[in-house]
Design a protein around this motif. Structure first.
Motif, PDB file in Angstrom:
ATOM      1  N   UNK A   1      -0.600   3.949 -11.089  1.00 30.98           N
ATOM      2  CA  UNK A   1       0.296   2.801 -10.917  1.00 30.98           C
ATOM      3  C   UNK A   1      -0.140   1.591 -11.757  1.00 30.98           C
ATOM      4  N   UNK A   2      -1.423   1.209 -11.757  1.00 29.65           N
ATOM      5  CA  UNK A   2      -1.820   0.088 -12.625  1.00 29.65           C
ATOM      6  C   UNK A   2      -1.540   0.370 -14.108  1.00 29.65           C
ATOM      7  N   UNK A   3      -1.737   1.599 -14.540  1.00 32.57           N
ATOM      8  CA  UNK A   3      -1.438   1.960 -15.929  1.00 32.57           C
ATOM      9  C   UNK A   3       0.068   1.861 -16.193  1.00 32.57           C
TER      10      UNK A   3
ATOM     11  N   UNK B   1       9.328   8.305 -18.599  1.00 29.90           N
ATOM     12  CA  UNK B   1       9.168   7.343 -17.502  1.00 29.90           C
ATOM     13  C   UNK B   1      10.503   6.775 -17.023  1.00 29.90           C
ATOM     14  N   UNK B   2      11.548   6.935 -17.810  1.00 30.25           N
ATOM     15  CA  UNK B   2      12.849   6.400 -17.398  1.00 30.25           C
ATOM     16  C   UNK B   2      13.337   7.012 -16.097  1.00 30.25           C
ATOM     17  N   UNK B   3      12.808   8.148 -15.717  1.00 27.12           N
ATOM     18  CA  UNK B   3      13.197   8.787 -14.459  1.00 27.12           C
ATOM     19  C   UNK B   3      12.436   8.246 -13.251  1.00 27.12           C
ATOM     20  N   UNK B   4      11.389   7.466 -13.478  1.00 30.66           N
ATOM     21  CA  UNK B   4      10.582   6.968 -12.361  1.00 30.66           C
ATOM     22  C   UNK B   4      11.411   6.088 -11.415  1.00 30.66           C
ATOM     23  N   UNK B   5      12.168   5.098 -11.891  1.00 33.36           N
ATOM     24  CA  UNK B   5      12.963   4.299 -10.945  1.00 33.36           C
ATOM     25  C   UNK B   5      13.979   5.139 -10.156  1.00 33.36           C
ATOM     26  N   UNK B   6      14.584   6.103 -10.811  1.00 36.49           N
ATOM     27  CA  UNK B   6      15.543   6.989 -10.132  1.00 36.49           C
ATOM     28  C   UNK B   6      14.823   7.793  -9.057  1.00 36.49           C
ATOM     29  N   UNK B   7      13.661   8.340  -9.414  1.00 30.06           N
ATOM     30  CA  UNK B   7      12.870   9.122  -8.469  1.00 30.06           C
ATOM     31  C   UNK B   7      12.417   8.262  -7.293  1.00 30.06           C
ATOM     32  N   UNK B   8      12.041   7.023  -7.556  1.00 34.03           N
ATOM     33  CA  UNK B   8      11.582   6.148  -6.472  1.00 34.03           C
ATOM     34  C   UNK B   8      12.723   5.801  -5.526  1.00 34.03           C
ATOM     35  N   UNK B   9      13.900   5.544  -6.045  1.00 36.03           N
ATOM     36  CA  UNK B   9      15.050   5.271  -5.168  1.00 36.03           C
ATOM     37  C   UNK B   9      15.315   6.486  -4.284  1.00 36.03           C
ATOM     38  N   UNK B  10      15.216   7.664  -4.868  1.00 35.49           N
ATOM     39  CA  UNK B  10      15.416   8.893  -4.104  1.00 35.49           C
ATOM     40  C   UNK B  10      14.334   9.051  -3.041  1.00 35.49           C
TER      41      UNK B  10
ATOM     42  N   UNK C   1       0.838  -1.212   0.000  1.00 37.23           N
ATOM     43  CA  UNK C   1       0.000   0.000   0.000  1.00 37.23           C
ATOM     44  C   UNK C   1       0.871   1.260   0.000  1.00 37.23           C
ATOM     45  N   UNK C   2       1.915   1.262   0.821  1.00 35.40           N
ATOM     46  CA  UNK C   2       2.775   2.441   0.915  1.00 35.40           C
ATOM     47  C   UNK C   2       3.607   2.656  -0.346  1.00 35.40           C
ATOM     48  N   UNK C   3       4.091   1.594  -0.942  1.00 32.83           N
ATOM     49  CA  UNK C   3       4.894   1.726  -2.166  1.00 32.83           C
ATOM     50  C   UNK C   3       4.032   2.282  -3.302  1.00 32.83           C
ATOM     51  N   UNK C   4       2.834   1.738  -3.462  1.00 29.08           N
ATOM     52  CA  UNK C   4       1.948   2.234  -4.517  1.00 29.08           C
ATOM     53  C   UNK C   4       1.645   3.713  -4.282  1.00 29.08           C
ATOM     54  N   UNK C   5       1.420   4.099  -3.028  1.00 26.35           N
ATOM     55  CA  UNK C   5       1.162   5.520  -2.721  1.00 26.35           C
ATOM     56  C   UNK C   5       2.398   6.368  -3.001  1.00 26.35           C
ATOM     57  N   UNK C   6       3.582   5.833  -2.744  1.00 28.39           N
ATOM     58  CA  UNK C   6       4.819   6.582  -2.987  1.00 28.39           C
ATOM     59  C   UNK C   6       5.067   6.784  -4.481  1.00 28.39           C
ATOM     60  N   UNK C   7       4.555   5.888  -5.317  1.00 25.44           N
ATOM     61  CA  UNK C   7       4.709   6.034  -6.769  1.00 25.44           C
ATOM     62  C   UNK C   7       3.856   7.179  -7.317  1.00 25.44           C
TER      63      UNK C   7
END
Length: 148
Positions: A39-41, A110-119, A22-28
């Motif tokens: 997130x589902x999209x 979207x390539x920045x999404x994984x970088x943003x999530x790690x941050x 739940x928290x990870x999906x909200x953080x995305x």
């Protein structure tokens, strides 16, 4: 109750996974909002960015979802002009989902999404890689448990 109680809520794997999910999906959400997707999209688009076109059935299997659950997500993506749904020429019963030029172009943003999530998570690539490996093992173990 003692902290070593096997039924303590905070010791339950199911509870930790539920809260983490739940928290990870909200953080995305803040990372995906600028792209105009949920997130589902995002998960559907990740699969399509890899395969370009997928039939609904295999896409649903890949995402561990029911096709009926994915259909509204795909319809919204189509409404946004990111994917196209069409009946297969080889098999009229099969619904193929493919990226539009706009859907393909969204990949570069979207390539920045994984970088943003790690941050956002304040976790290193190594920590996230280790976590991912552990989660894959949990997924595989849970599948085996369901099959037995």
């Amino acid at each position: 109750m003692s902290p070593d109680d096997p039924l303590a809520l905070e010791r339950q794997v199911c509870f930790a996974l539920t809260v983490a999910s739940r928290n990870i999906v909200a953080a995305y959400k803040p990372a995906l909002d600028p792209l105009g997707i949920t997130h589902p999209q995002y998960l559907v688009l990740l699969a399509l960015w890899k395969h370009r076109t997928l039939a609904l059935g295999p896409l649903a299997q890949m995402l561990h979802q029911d096709a009926s659950t994915l259909s509204p997500v795909i319809k919204r993506l189509e409404g946004q002009g990111l994917v196209r749904r069409q009946r297969s020429f080889e098999d009229e019963r099969r619904l193929d989902i493919s990226l539009t030029p706009d859907g393909l172009a969204l990949r570069s943003r979207a390539e920045q999404v994984p970088v943003e999530m790690a941050r956002r998570l304040r976790m290193s690539v190594e920590e996230l890689t280790e976590l991912h490996s552990s989660m894959v093992r949990v997924i595989e173990a849970s599948r085996r448990a369901l099959d037995s």
